[in-house]
Enzyme design. Structure first.
Site, PDB file in Angstrom:
ATOM      1  N   GLU A   1     -36.630 -75.645  66.225  1.00  0.00           N
ATOM      2  CA  GLU A   1     -37.982 -76.209  66.310  1.00  0.00           C
ATOM      3  C   GLU A   1     -37.968 -77.533  67.044  1.00  0.00           C
ATOM      4  O   GLU A   1     -37.061 -78.350  66.792  1.00  0.00           O
ATOM      5  CB  GLU A   1     -38.560 -76.395  64.892  1.00  0.00           C
ATOM      6  CG  GLU A   1     -38.707 -75.095  64.132  1.00  0.00           C
ATOM      7  CD  GLU A   1     -39.115 -75.287  62.678  1.00  0.00           C
ATOM      8  OE1 GLU A   1     -39.527 -74.293  62.060  1.00  0.00           O
ATOM      9  OE2 GLU A   1     -38.987 -76.422  62.148  1.00  0.00           O
TER      10      GLU A   1
ATOM     11  N   HIS B   1     -44.961 -74.564  62.081  1.00  0.00           N
ATOM     12  CA  HIS B   1     -44.465 -75.314  60.927  1.00  0.00           C
ATOM     13  C   HIS B   1     -45.551 -76.251  60.373  1.00  0.00           C
ATOM     14  O   HIS B   1     -45.336 -77.463  60.206  1.00  0.00           O
ATOM     15  CB  HIS B   1     -43.220 -76.121  61.292  1.00  0.00           C
ATOM     16  CG  HIS B   1     -42.321 -76.378  60.111  1.00  0.00           C
ATOM     17  ND1 HIS B   1     -40.957 -76.333  60.174  1.00  0.00           N
ATOM     18  CD2 HIS B   1     -42.607 -76.690  58.805  1.00  0.00           C
ATOM     19  CE1 HIS B   1     -40.432 -76.601  58.993  1.00  0.00           C
ATOM     20  NE2 HIS B   1     -41.416 -76.817  58.133  1.00  0.00           N
TER      21      HIS B   1
ATOM     22  N   CYS C   1     -37.141 -69.251  49.403  1.00  0.00           N
ATOM     23  CA  CYS C   1     -35.865 -69.759  48.919  1.00  0.00           C
ATOM     24  C   CYS C   1     -35.370 -70.874  49.840  1.00  0.00           C
ATOM     25  O   CYS C   1     -35.766 -70.941  51.004  1.00  0.00           O
ATOM     26  CB  CYS C   1     -34.828 -68.637  48.852  1.00  0.00           C
ATOM     27  SG  CYS C   1     -34.469 -67.874  50.448  1.00  0.00           S
ATOM     28  N   PRO C   2     -34.520 -71.757  49.351  1.00  0.00           N
ATOM     29  CA  PRO C   2     -33.974 -72.804  50.214  1.00  0.00           C
ATOM     30  C   PRO C   2     -32.969 -72.219  51.202  1.00  0.00           C
ATOM     31  O   PRO C   2     -32.444 -71.113  50.995  1.00  0.00           O
ATOM     32  CB  PRO C   2     -33.283 -73.748  49.221  1.00  0.00           C
ATOM     33  CG  PRO C   2     -32.943 -72.875  48.057  1.00  0.00           C
ATOM     34  CD  PRO C   2     -34.047 -71.870  47.962  1.00  0.00           C
TER      35      PRO C   2
ATOM     36  N   ASP D   1     -43.925 -69.319  59.861  1.00  0.00           N
ATOM     37  CA  ASP D   1     -44.345 -70.702  60.091  1.00  0.00           C
ATOM     38  C   ASP D   1     -43.149 -71.570  60.456  1.00  0.00           C
ATOM     39  O   ASP D   1     -43.315 -72.753  60.756  1.00  0.00           O
ATOM     40  CB  ASP D   1     -45.017 -71.255  58.826  1.00  0.00           C
ATOM     41  CG  ASP D   1     -45.595 -72.650  59.029  1.00  0.00           C
ATOM     42  OD1 ASP D   1     -46.405 -72.825  59.961  1.00  0.00           O
ATOM     43  OD2 ASP D   1     -45.224 -73.567  58.262  1.00  0.00           O
TER      44      ASP D   1
ATOM     45  N   ARG E   1     -37.503 -71.473  55.645  1.00  0.00           N
ATOM     46  CA  ARG E   1     -36.752 -72.082  56.735  1.00  0.00           C
ATOM     47  C   ARG E   1     -36.412 -70.990  57.747  1.00  0.00           C
ATOM     48  O   ARG E   1     -36.128 -69.856  57.365  1.00  0.00           O
ATOM     49  CB  ARG E   1     -35.467 -72.748  56.224  1.00  0.00           C
ATOM     50  CG  ARG E   1     -35.686 -74.065  55.487  1.00  0.00           C
ATOM     51  CD  ARG E   1     -36.148 -75.168  56.429  1.00  0.00           C
ATOM     52  NE  ARG E   1     -36.282 -76.473  55.760  1.00  0.00           N
ATOM     53  CZ  ARG E   1     -37.396 -76.930  55.233  1.00  0.00           C
ATOM     54  NH1 ARG E   1     -38.488 -76.169  55.246  1.00  0.00           N
ATOM     55  NH2 ARG E   1     -37.441 -78.124  54.674  1.00  0.00           N
TER      56      ARG E   1
END
Length: 315
Positions: free
Chosen positions: A263, A282, A205-206, A258, A234
């Site tokens: 980050e 990522h 999901c965003p 990931d 995310r």
């Protein structure tokens, strides 16, 4: 027309061809732009193309000529959309470019866990198979995916691609999503039901106000005992401290992520102390074919904007 790329290094080394952009304007490329240099570098830009560079009222306030921001990504949480809307700046993203790559990465994580691939490689590399009395050495647990239940949070392009692969493995698929799709091969359920029934949970999901820290202590406590958790969406979707606690308590048998809250990974990241956790930096979206597709979508978006019919507009 001045086109500024603020963080080209995040997209490619020397394996992608950026020259088609040069036909669209005067291109200025920066491998990476620190936050305190963003405003200066884009001050006279007509177009900004970026991946994760922060575009907010502070960095954009002096960019009086700016008309367009193109994102080398699907997500746009680095863009202050209310501000760009107020300024009349068109923002376009690159949806769907990474669907197959991320779905592939999800199953790489699942198969590594259920087939103990990394553990067996280390076992052999350490010379332990050599001392086995029999031809095989089944020292780590493995399980079949067939018959297992996969829970998917979010059912956009990536979620649907993951479901398709899961069905090929003869898994049962549960989906929690705000917008149901026409798909009779999966079962749409509430979040609590998905958590309690799923052997594997994967997030697609965003990141927004609804999903921020969606997976916290209460959420992980509702997971099926021994479930495996995956996040390639995310980092902000989960509480990293809560994930560590769920792994240490054994509530989760393992996890793979990931993406992180911050980050690159900070030295004091709580996940460094977590057992049974696989972390990749990522990279689910980074196969060469995927990045080439991303670049082409971004170029096509810019061409469409110049032609007067913008596409993939973020609002």
């Amino acid at each position: 027309m001045k086109i500024v790329l603020t963080d080209a290094k995040t997209l490619a080394g020397e394996d992608l061809d950026f020259s088609p952009l040069e036909a669209l304007g005067n291109v200025v490329t920066y491998p990476f732009t620190p936050y305190d240099q963003i405003a200066e570098r884009i001050a006279d830009a007509d177009v900004v193309l970026c991946n994760k560079t922060l575009m907010n009222h502070e960095t954009l306030k002096n960019a009086k000529l700016l008309k367009y921001i193109g994102i080398f990504a699907t997500g746009w949480n680095n863009i202050e959309i209310p501000y760009t809307n107020d300024r009349g700046i068109t923002v376009c993203n690159a949806g769907s470019y990474s669907t197959n790559a991320v779905a592939q990465h999800v199953f790489a994580m699942i198969l590594n866990h259920y087939s103990s691939v990394a553990a067996y490689h280390d076992f052999v590399a350490q010379g332990k198979w050599i001392s086995s009395e029999i031809f095989t050495a089944p020292v780590f647990p493995t399980m079949e995916l067939a018959g297992k239940t996969l829970g998917i949070v979010g059912f956009g392009n990536i979620g649907q691609a993951v479901a398709k692969i899961a069905l090929a493995f003869e898994m049962h698929v549960l989906v929690y999503t705000r917008t149901r799709k026409d798909n009779s091969n999966v079962e749409f359920v509430s979040l609590d039901e998905m958590l309690s029934r799923s052997d594997i949970i994967t997030v697609h999901c965003p990141l927004n106000e609804d999903s921020q820290k969606m997976f916290d202590e209460d959420t992980f406590a509702k997971c099926k005992e021994g479930a495996y958790f995956i996040n390639t969406a995310r980092g902000g979707v989960i509480s990293e401290a809560a994930l560590v606690a769920a792994l240490k308590s054994g509530r989760l048998s393992g996890a793979a992520v990931d993406v992180l809250d911050t980050e690159p990974m900070p030295k004091d990241c709580p996940l460094l102390d977590a057992p049974n956790l696989t972390i990749t930096p990522h990279v689910a979206w980074t196969p060469k074919e995927t990045r080439a597709r991303l670049l082409q979508i971004t170029i096509d978006n810019l061409k469409a904007y110049f032609a007067g019919h913008p596409q993939n507009v973020v609002k």
